[in-house]
Design a protein around this motif. Structure first.
Motif, mmCIF file in Angstrom:
data_model
loop_
_atom_site.group_PDB
_atom_site.id
_atom_site.type_symbol
_atom_site.label_atom_id
_atom_site.label_comp_id
_atom_site.label_asym_id
_atom_site.label_seq_id
_atom_site.Cartn_x
_atom_site.Cartn_y
_atom_site.Cartn_z
ATOM 1 N N MET A 1 9.591 -1.478 8.594
ATOM 2 C CA MET A 1 9.203 -2.553 9.478
ATOM 3 C C MET A 1 7.767 -2.953 9.143
ATOM 4 N N ILE A 2 7.542 -4.258 9.088
ATOM 5 C CA ILE A 2 6.203 -4.796 8.850
ATOM 6 C C ILE A 2 5.785 -5.560 10.094
ATOM 7 N N CYS A 3 4.605 -5.240 10.595
ATOM 8 C CA CYS A 3 4.077 -5.921 11.779
ATOM 9 C C CYS A 3 2.818 -6.694 11.396
ATOM 10 N N TYR A 4 2.627 -7.823 12.056
ATOM 11 C CA TYR A 4 1.418 -8.616 11.865
ATOM 12 C C TYR A 4 1.098 -9.312 13.172
ATOM 13 N N SER A 5 -0.112 -9.794 13.271
ATOM 14 C CA SER A 5 -0.576 -10.432 14.498
ATOM 15 C C SER A 5 -0.237 -11.921 14.504
ATOM 16 N N ASN A 6 0.358 -12.380 15.576
ATOM 17 C CA ASN A 6 0.608 -13.814 15.749
ATOM 18 C C ASN A 6 -0.685 -14.586 15.953
ATOM 19 N N GLU A 7 -1.769 -13.879 16.235
ATOM 20 C CA GLU A 7 -3.062 -14.532 16.440
ATOM 21 C C GLU A 7 -3.751 -14.857 15.126
ATOM 22 N N CYS A 8 -3.266 -14.273 14.021
ATOM 23 C CA CYS A 8 -3.837 -14.560 12.707
ATOM 24 C C CYS A 8 -3.273 -15.878 12.186
ATOM 25 N N THR A 9 -3.993 -16.456 11.244
ATOM 26 C CA THR A 9 -3.497 -17.681 10.627
ATOM 27 C C THR A 9 -2.210 -17.373 9.865
ATOM 28 N N ILE A 21 4.647 -5.231 1.523
ATOM 29 C CA ILE A 21 5.722 -5.165 0.539
ATOM 30 C C ILE A 21 5.195 -4.540 -0.753
ATOM 31 N N GLY A 22 3.949 -4.869 -1.100
ATOM 32 C CA GLY A 22 3.311 -4.254 -2.260
ATOM 33 C C GLY A 22 3.260 -2.747 -2.138
ATOM 34 N N HIS A 23 2.869 -2.246 -0.975
ATOM 35 C CA HIS A 23 2.872 -0.795 -0.770
ATOM 36 C C HIS A 23 4.272 -0.231 -0.977
ATOM 37 N N PHE A 24 5.265 -0.893 -0.410
ATOM 38 C CA PHE A 24 6.637 -0.396 -0.523
ATOM 39 C C PHE A 24 7.080 -0.326 -1.981
ATOM 40 N N LEU A 25 6.789 -1.370 -2.757
ATOM 41 C CA LEU A 25 7.231 -1.413 -4.146
ATOM 42 C C LEU A 25 6.403 -0.531 -5.073
ATOM 43 N N ASN A 30 4.993 7.687 -2.216
ATOM 44 C CA ASN A 30 3.864 8.123 -1.394
ATOM 45 C C ASN A 30 3.872 7.331 -0.094
ATOM 46 N N GLN A 31 4.982 7.373 0.625
ATOM 47 C CA GLN A 31 5.142 6.606 1.855
ATOM 48 C C GLN A 31 4.647 7.400 3.059
ATOM 49 N N THR A 32 3.358 7.645 3.101
ATOM 50 C CA THR A 32 2.754 8.326 4.238
ATOM 51 C C THR A 32 1.753 7.386 4.879
ATOM 52 N N TYR A 33 1.433 7.628 6.113
ATOM 53 C CA TYR A 33 0.412 6.828 6.758
ATOM 54 C C TYR A 33 -0.938 7.208 6.182
ATOM 55 N N PRO A 34 -1.738 6.207 5.800
ATOM 56 C CA PRO A 34 -3.062 6.540 5.262
ATOM 57 C C PRO A 34 -3.921 7.197 6.330
ATOM 58 N N SER A 35 -4.930 7.889 5.873
ATOM 59 C CA SER A 35 -5.795 8.610 6.794
ATOM 60 C C SER A 35 -6.454 7.679 7.797
ATOM 61 N N LEU A 36 -6.631 6.396 7.441
ATOM 62 C CA LEU A 36 -7.242 5.447 8.375
ATOM 63 C C LEU A 36 -6.389 5.301 9.637
ATOM 64 N N MET A 37 -5.058 5.375 9.474
ATOM 65 C CA MET A 37 -4.169 5.276 10.630
ATOM 66 C C MET A 37 -4.359 6.474 11.564
ATOM 67 N N GLN A 38 -4.917 7.531 11.019
ATOM 68 C CA GLN A 38 -5.161 8.741 11.801
ATOM 69 C C GLN A 38 -6.621 8.800 12.254
ATOM 70 N N GLU A 52 -4.492 -1.933 -4.927
ATOM 71 C CA GLU A 52 -3.273 -2.314 -5.644
ATOM 72 C C GLU A 52 -2.403 -3.240 -4.789
ATOM 73 N N ALA A 53 -2.247 -2.905 -3.515
ATOM 74 C CA ALA A 53 -1.436 -3.737 -2.619
ATOM 75 C C ALA A 53 -2.088 -5.108 -2.418
ATOM 76 N N ASN A 54 -3.421 -5.145 -2.310
ATOM 77 C CA ASN A 54 -4.135 -6.426 -2.186
ATOM 78 C C ASN A 54 -3.932 -7.281 -3.429
ATOM 79 N N ASN A 55 -4.047 -6.662 -4.609
ATOM 80 C CA ASN A 55 -3.874 -7.406 -5.858
ATOM 81 C C ASN A 55 -2.461 -7.970 -5.966
#
Length: 68
Positions: A1-9, A21-25, A30-38, A52-55
């Motif tokens: 599941m991918i979530c995003y804010s409706n308040e964003c453009t 999707i980049g992370h998924f592919l 390595n499908q773990t929550y990054p440490s930032l989520m913790q 990599e996902a941004n690129n």
């Protein structure tokens, strides 16, 4: 599941979806929550995965003129 804010453009929403999707592919094994989520900073590995996902998102969303 991918979530995003409706308040964003809409552009930002598209980038977020492509980023995830980049992370998924790219990071299937390595499908773990990054440490930032913790509530920690990103690890060095997480930072690489984020870049990599941004690129990938940027390339998927770039128009033909931007690519040229």
């Amino acid at each position: 599941m991918i979530c995003y804010s409706n308040e964003c453009t809409e552009t930002r929403q598209h980038f977020t979806i492509m980023h995830e999707i980049g992370h998924f592919l790219l990071h299937k094994n390595n499908q773990t929550y990054p440490s930032l989520m913790q509530e920690n900073d990103y690890t060095e590995e997480d930072q690489i995965f984020e870049k990599e996902a941004n690129n990938m998102a940027g390339m998927l969303l770039a128009n033909k003129k931007a690519i040229q």
